[in-house]
Each structure stands twice: as structure tokens, then as C-alpha cells.
Design an enzyme around this catalytic site. Structure first.
Site, PDB file in Angstrom:
ATOM      1  N   LYS A  80       0.806  -1.184  -0.031  1.00  0.00           N
ATOM      2  CA  LYS A  80      -0.153   0.064   0.040  1.00  0.00           C
ATOM      3  C   LYS A  80       0.868   1.483  -0.205  1.00  0.00           C
ATOM      4  CE  LYS A  80      -3.520  -2.423   2.959  1.00  0.00           C
ATOM      5  NZ  LYS A  80      -2.469  -3.334   3.255  1.00  0.00           N
ATOM      6  N   THR A  81       1.708   1.349   1.057  1.00  0.00           N
ATOM      7  CA  THR A  81       2.814   2.558   0.906  1.00  0.00           C
ATOM      8  C   THR A  81       3.579   2.689  -0.454  1.00  0.00           C
ATOM      9  OG1 THR A  81       3.160   2.134   3.128  1.00  0.00           O
ATOM     10  CG2 THR A  81       4.502   3.617   2.346  1.00  0.00           C
ATOM     11  N   ASP A 125      -1.356   5.946   6.704  1.00  0.00           N
ATOM     12  CA  ASP A 125      -1.266   4.336   7.050  1.00  0.00           C
ATOM     13  C   ASP A 125      -2.477   4.324   8.214  1.00  0.00           C
ATOM     14  OD1 ASP A 125      -0.918   1.897   6.837  1.00  0.00           O
ATOM     15  OD2 ASP A 125       0.999   2.249   7.641  1.00  0.00           O
ATOM     16  N   THR A 174      -5.975  -1.937   7.058  1.00  0.00           N
ATOM     17  CA  THR A 174      -6.279  -3.218   7.291  1.00  0.00           C
ATOM     18  C   THR A 174      -7.467  -3.676   7.598  1.00  0.00           C
ATOM     19  OG1 THR A 174      -5.299  -3.622   9.387  1.00  0.00           O
ATOM     20  CG2 THR A 174      -3.702  -3.912   7.641  1.00  0.00           C
ATOM     21  N   ARG A 233       6.400  -8.224   1.421  1.00  0.00           N
ATOM     22  CA  ARG A 233       7.258  -7.872   2.620  1.00  0.00           C
ATOM     23  C   ARG A 233       7.878  -8.943   3.158  1.00  0.00           C
ATOM     24  NH1 ARG A 233       4.293  -4.572   6.864  1.00  0.00           N
ATOM     25  NH2 ARG A 233       4.280  -2.830   5.406  1.00  0.00           N
TER      26      ARG A 233
END
Length: 352
Positions: A80-81, A125, A174, A233
């Protein structure tokens, strides 16, 4: 394009059972920055989302207007980032990165909004954790590009509207269901990020290995991808761990055997499950006869908090079909019983 980070909490996910020093954390942040794609052509996965965003960005450029506000939701670690940074690059503008817990006071969010320049991207975030006051400040900023503020006291109190430059808010969460309806409705583009396939993860791993000058073959990349829980990740984190093993045991080359041996030592099994995941399955099987068991009871038995189970462990276990969420609680599936030889819940202890 300049990337400005306003929140030191915006860091890569650490190993859940690892104490990380400040020096190691700085190294992890540098590692994440080095491998993070800058353009869509370098961003692997989420093909449908990329196609939609490319069209939206091209249209916004032709209109000479900022992109619509965007909400990304889905499990952690899916990019997302990174997507927010890519959007800023493709729009040829700057990005400010922060998180909702860092915006506790009204002046925090007001300060960020007033520092924006025309066309900037603001990435928040964990946006579902915004407090009520911050949300209310954000509403007119998102909709009309104004800040509603009050000055004076008692009888001299008056409300003023301060214009701010038009910007694009990119929110990440999330828990999309935890967002208030007024906030969610102000996003023009809403997309869920999906878990990656093994083929996509293998491409991510090979790209990371190339950037970090790590020797890896096709089968080695696939072996790591199979145990990466569908998450880039985690895949990138495992590449570092396997690289260390390869340097010591196989002259730096990561092939299938080296990757599997390294991941076996890390106690990550062929399904991508670690000790905590297997312990969670074992508790449901042994102590609660396969379930259903309430999430709070399960959290207490596992020694974790409810949020950690819901946000970190469960999404992948549910996605893999090992656990079901039911109105009465969590229970194991027949597929989990087959995978772990839980015939009639007659557990083979060696498998755990």
C-alpha cells in the site's frame, strides 16, 4: 520527486519474535527504500489495480487536476505504501507519509494539511485509527479543500474557512469495515489489495536479489516464494535470511536446496507457517477439539492479543483454508486436518 516521511512509525514489519536494535531498524528502512519500486513498470502484482490507476492518473494529468482520493485496504505487507509512492512519482508530485496514530491532536493534521502544495499526495497509514476530531477536520479538506477553524472566545467566537491547495489523500487500512461511512464515502477510488501468487512472488524475489546483487536461480526464488505467505514484505525479509545462510553454506548462491535448508532452520514450513501459526492450529485441535473457539479465549491460550491474531495470523490462515471464522468462533477446516494428519483430531505431535 521528493518523498517526505512525517512518521517514524511507518517502518517495515519486523519479525514478530525478534528484538530489533535502532541500528538494525535503520538498516531495514534503508533496505526497504532500496528495493521499493518507483514506477508502475517496476511494480509487480496487483495487475487489475495498476491498470485502473494508470487510466485515472492519465485522465487527471490531461484535466490538470489532482487524482481522486484513494483508499487501499487489505492485509499488511502487500504494497500500500509503495503504491502511494508510485502514484506520486507517476503524477510528478511530492508525497507526505504519516499514520493515523501520529495525528492525535487537531494541530497535527492541520499542520500537515497546511503544508501541502498543489497536487501533493498525502498518505495516511492505518487510517481506520483516526480519532473523531481528526476525521471531522479531514472532511471539508477532502471535499472542498478548506479547513474550518474557529477563533476567539465565548461571545467573540467565530468560524473561518481557510483554503488549502488541492491534493490527493491516499488512505491505507487493514480494516476497511472499521472506517466510518462519511470518511469512506469521500474516497473516489477504493481498491482491495490481494495476496500475491507464487509466480508473482518469485518475480519480486528475483528483482530484489538483482538490486542487492544476490545470486539466485529460478528454483531458489520459487522455493522462497512458496513459503512467503503471499506477501512481498515477507518474501523480501526471507531473501535476506536465506542470503545469510547461502553466504555461509553455499558460496552465496541461492538454489532450491539452499533455500529449503535455510527456511527449515528458520522453522518456516512448506505452507509458509511459522511456530506461532502452527501453535495456533495445535491449540484449536488439542484443547478445543478443532473448534469452534472464541477469539478472546484463543488469544489468551496463545499468549497474544486479539488484534495481533486478527491482523497478523488469521488473514493468511483463512486465505489458505486452514481456519474458518464462524458466529461461534474459530474452527479448523477439513483441509487443515488433511494437511496436518489430524485424522479425527488424533494429533501427531511431531508435526507441530
Amino acid at each position: 520527486m521528493a518523498i517526505i516521511s512525517d512518521d517514524e512509525n511507518n517502518k517495515p514489519e519486523k519479525n514478530r519474535n525478534e528484538d530489533t536494535t535502532a541500528e538494525e531498524t535503520n538498516y531495514d528502512m534503508s533496505f526497504e527504500a532500496n528495493i521499493r519500486p518507483k514506477f508502475f513498470e517496476d511494480y509487480i502484482g496487483q495487475s487489475a489495480l495498476k491498470s485502473t490507476l494508470k487510466i485515472s492518473i492519465e485522465a487527471a494529468k490531461k484535466r490538470e487536476l489532482p487524482l481522486d482520493h484513494i483508499l487501499f485496504y487489505g492485509p499488511p505487507g502487500l504494497g500500500k505504501t509503495t503504491l502511494a509512492s508510485v502514484i506520486a512519482t507517476e503524477m510528478d508530485t511530492n508525497i507526505k507519509i504519516t499514520s493515523a496514530p501520529a495525528l492525535e491532536r487537531p494541530r497535527d493534521i492541520i499542520g500537515i494539511l497546511m503544508s501541502l502544495k498543489a497536487g501533493d499526495v498525502l498518505f495516511i497509514d492505518e487510517i481506520h485509527r483516526l480519532n473523531k476530531i481528526s476525521e471531522e477536520i479531514l472532511y471539508p479538506a477532502m471535499e472542498d479543500f478548506y479547513l474550518d477553524m474557529t477563533t476567539g472566545k465565548s461571545q467573540s467566537l467565530k468560524s473561518i474557512r481557510i483554503p488549502i491547495p488541492k491534493f490527493t489523500l491516499v488512505g491505507a487500512t487493514t480494516k476497511a469495515g472499521s472506517l466510518s461511512s462519511p470518511l469512506r464515502d469521500r474516497f473516489g477510488i477504493i481498491h482491495r489489495l490481494e495476496f500475491y501468487t507464487e509466480e508473482e512472488l518469485a518475480l519480486v524475489i528475483k528483482r530484489t536479489a538483482k538490486i542487492l546483487d544476490i545470486q539466485i536461480d529460478e528454483k531458489g526464488a520459487t522455493a522462497i516464494a512458496k513459503r512467503s505467505r503471499g506477501t512481498p514484505r515477507i518474501a523480501n525479509r526471507l531473501v535476506k535470511r536465506v542470503r545469510d545462510y547461502a553466504i555461509v553454506k553455499s558460496n552465496g548462491l541461492i538454489d532450491e536446496k539452499t533455500a529449503n535448508n535455510a527456511l527449515d532452520i528458520l522453522q518456516i514450513d512448506k505452507f509458509g507457517l511459522d511456530n506461532t501459526d502452527r501453535c495456533l492450529i495445535k491449540i484449536i485441535a488439542e484443547k478445543y477439539n478443532g473448534g469452534p473457539v472464541g477469539i478472546e479465549t484463543l488469544a489468551t491460550a496463545l499468549g497474544e492479543d486479539v488484534k495481533t491474531i486478527e491482523d497478523v495470523y488469521e488473514p493468511y490462515l483463512v486465505q489458505k483454508g486452514f481456519i474458518q471464522r464462524t458466529p461461534r468462533g474459530r474452527k479448523l477446516t477439513p483441509y487443515a486436518c488433511n494437511c496436518f494428519n489430524l485424522k479425527n483430531l488424533d494429533i501427531q505431535q511431531s508435526l507441530f
